[in-house]
Design a protein around this motif. Structure first.
Motif, PDB file in Angstrom:
ATOM      1  N   LEU A 148      -3.065  71.467  29.665  1.00  0.00           N
ATOM      2  CA  LEU A 148      -3.276  70.125  29.172  1.00  0.00           C
ATOM      3  C   LEU A 148      -4.563  69.566  30.276  1.00  0.00           C
ATOM      4  O   LEU A 148      -5.060  68.739  29.673  1.00  0.00           O
ATOM      5  CB  LEU A 148      -1.904  69.513  29.645  1.00  0.00           C
ATOM      6  CG  LEU A 148      -0.810  69.647  28.501  1.00  0.00           C
ATOM      7  CD1 LEU A 148       0.241  69.002  29.301  1.00  0.00           C
ATOM      8  CD2 LEU A 148      -1.259  68.838  27.475  1.00  0.00           C
ATOM      9  N   ILE A 149      -4.552  69.974  31.329  1.00  0.00           N
ATOM     10  CA  ILE A 149      -5.675  69.497  32.323  1.00  0.00           C
ATOM     11  C   ILE A 149      -7.019  69.791  31.746  1.00  0.00           C
ATOM     12  O   ILE A 149      -7.885  69.083  31.580  1.00  0.00           O
ATOM     13  CB  ILE A 149      -5.243  69.806  33.675  1.00  0.00           C
ATOM     14  CG1 ILE A 149      -4.274  69.115  34.371  1.00  0.00           C
ATOM     15  CG2 ILE A 149      -6.795  69.675  34.545  1.00  0.00           C
ATOM     16  CD1 ILE A 149      -3.606  69.568  35.651  1.00  0.00           C
ATOM     17  N   PHE A 180       3.306  68.329  34.758  1.00  0.00           N
ATOM     18  CA  PHE A 180       3.902  69.725  34.506  1.00  0.00           C
ATOM     19  C   PHE A 180       3.988  70.316  35.542  1.00  0.00           C
ATOM     20  O   PHE A 180       4.505  71.253  35.819  1.00  0.00           O
ATOM     21  CB  PHE A 180       3.094  70.272  33.164  1.00  0.00           C
ATOM     22  CG  PHE A 180       4.078  69.854  31.897  1.00  0.00           C
ATOM     23  CD1 PHE A 180       4.806  70.848  31.456  1.00  0.00           C
ATOM     24  CD2 PHE A 180       4.000  68.808  31.283  1.00  0.00           C
ATOM     25  CE1 PHE A 180       5.642  70.598  30.317  1.00  0.00           C
ATOM     26  CE2 PHE A 180       4.854  68.283  30.250  1.00  0.00           C
ATOM     27  CZ  PHE A 180       5.579  69.519  29.528  1.00  0.00           C
ATOM     28  N   ILE A 181       2.471  70.570  36.240  1.00  0.00           N
ATOM     29  CA  ILE A 181       2.214  71.575  37.355  1.00  0.00           C
ATOM     30  C   ILE A 181       3.377  70.855  38.533  1.00  0.00           C
ATOM     31  O   ILE A 181       3.668  71.824  39.292  1.00  0.00           O
ATOM     32  CB  ILE A 181       0.928  71.228  37.946  1.00  0.00           C
ATOM     33  CG1 ILE A 181       0.194  72.079  36.511  1.00  0.00           C
ATOM     34  CG2 ILE A 181       0.652  72.083  38.954  1.00  0.00           C
ATOM     35  CD1 ILE A 181      -1.396  72.026  36.720  1.00  0.00           C
ATOM     36  N   SER A 238      -3.750  63.259  28.881  1.00  0.00           N
ATOM     37  CA  SER A 238      -3.548  64.901  28.802  1.00  0.00           C
ATOM     38  C   SER A 238      -3.670  65.315  30.318  1.00  0.00           C
ATOM     39  O   SER A 238      -2.836  66.214  30.661  1.00  0.00           O
ATOM     40  CB  SER A 238      -4.463  65.687  28.102  1.00  0.00           C
ATOM     41  OG  SER A 238      -4.360  66.865  27.913  1.00  0.00           O
ATOM     42  N   ILE A 239      -4.754  64.913  30.845  1.00  0.00           N
ATOM     43  CA  ILE A 239      -4.630  65.240  32.407  1.00  0.00           C
ATOM     44  C   ILE A 239      -3.351  64.561  33.310  1.00  0.00           C
ATOM     45  O   ILE A 239      -2.978  65.403  34.068  1.00  0.00           O
ATOM     46  CB  ILE A 239      -5.995  64.610  32.976  1.00  0.00           C
ATOM     47  CG1 ILE A 239      -7.166  65.520  32.458  1.00  0.00           C
ATOM     48  CG2 ILE A 239      -6.005  64.762  34.654  1.00  0.00           C
ATOM     49  CD1 ILE A 239      -8.631  64.724  32.770  1.00  0.00           C
ATOM     50  N   ILE A 240      -2.960  63.482  32.889  1.00  0.00           N
ATOM     51  CA  ILE A 240      -2.007  62.844  33.616  1.00  0.00           C
ATOM     52  C   ILE A 240      -0.541  63.801  33.357  1.00  0.00           C
ATOM     53  O   ILE A 240       0.221  64.465  34.088  1.00  0.00           O
ATOM     54  CB  ILE A 240      -1.696  61.645  33.362  1.00  0.00           C
ATOM     55  CG1 ILE A 240      -2.734  60.621  33.988  1.00  0.00           C
ATOM     56  CG2 ILE A 240      -0.113  61.106  33.932  1.00  0.00           C
ATOM     57  CD1 ILE A 240      -2.766  59.245  33.558  1.00  0.00           C
ATOM     58  N   ALA A 278     -11.851  68.328  28.860  1.00  0.00           N
ATOM     59  CA  ALA A 278     -12.808  68.614  27.653  1.00  0.00           C
ATOM     60  C   ALA A 278     -12.897  67.453  26.952  1.00  0.00           C
ATOM     61  O   ALA A 278     -13.934  66.910  26.301  1.00  0.00           O
ATOM     62  CB  ALA A 278     -12.265  69.907  26.971  1.00  0.00           C
ATOM     63  N   LEU A 279     -11.880  66.711  26.661  1.00  0.00           N
ATOM     64  CA  LEU A 279     -11.875  65.481  25.748  1.00  0.00           C
ATOM     65  C   LEU A 279     -12.494  64.282  26.802  1.00  0.00           C
ATOM     66  O   LEU A 279     -13.363  63.541  26.058  1.00  0.00           O
ATOM     67  CB  LEU A 279     -10.413  64.914  25.482  1.00  0.00           C
ATOM     68  CG  LEU A 279      -9.838  65.704  24.384  1.00  0.00           C
ATOM     69  CD1 LEU A 279      -8.312  65.204  24.388  1.00  0.00           C
ATOM     70  CD2 LEU A 279     -10.530  65.607  23.049  1.00  0.00           C
TER      71      LEU A 279
END
Length: 163
Positions: A151-152, A18-19, A11-13, A157-158
């Motif tokens: 997403l980040i 996306f950013i 999710s971070i990647i 959080a995960l």
């Protein structure tokens, strides 16, 4: 537990992609949605033709028509329409119109002062939602950046909050 960490990292990647590359991300989302619609439309049309061949079913023709419409939408998402801004804008418009209708109904009912106040707030939120829909349609790059940030946050959080 380990799958949450893997999903958090993924999710971070994705959020960073996306950013950093918002225009590429928008195009990729449009192509993925378009391909999905294209394959679904082909499948629906084929199923309709297959139903018509083996049984004189009344559901075959609508299924073929739906398949053709979905194939056209798939090609539009692949080659023309930016799916991210289109879908987000449609959601904002739909929610905005529903909020405005509920706000007007609440204003016309005049039950008590609190209900009147909440109806005004709902009406104003509907107008803001429609404005956000227009903004999402006009500037889809910002929607990609917002999705990247979300997403980040979800990835962090995960990774760290789910111990």
């Amino acid at each position: 537990m380990e799958s949450n960490k893997g999903m958090g990292l993924l999710s971070i990647i994705l959020g960073l992609i996306f950013i950093i590359f918002p225009m590429f991300s928008e195009s990729l989302v449009s192509i993925i949605i378009g391909m999905s619609l294209l394959f679904f439309g082909i499948s629906a049309a084929y199923t309709g033709l297959d139903m018509k061949k083996y049984a004189d079913s009344m559901y075959a023709v609508p299924l073929i028509v739906i398949g053709i419409i979905v194939i056209i939408l798939g090609f539009l998402f692949i080659f023309y329409i930016d799916a991210l801004s289109f879908l987000v804008a449609i959601q904002f418009y739909l929610i905005g119109f529903i909020l405005i209708i509920f706000g007007i109904i609440g204003l016309l009912s005049r039950i008590n002062a609190f209900y009147l106040f909440t109806s005004i707030l709902i009406f104003v939120m509907g107008i803001i939602s429609i404005a956000l829909g227009a903004f999402a349609w006009a500037q889809p790059m910002y929607i990609a950046i917002i999705i990247g940030l979300i997403l980040i946050i979800e990835g962090v959080a995960l990774l760290f909050l789910d111990q």
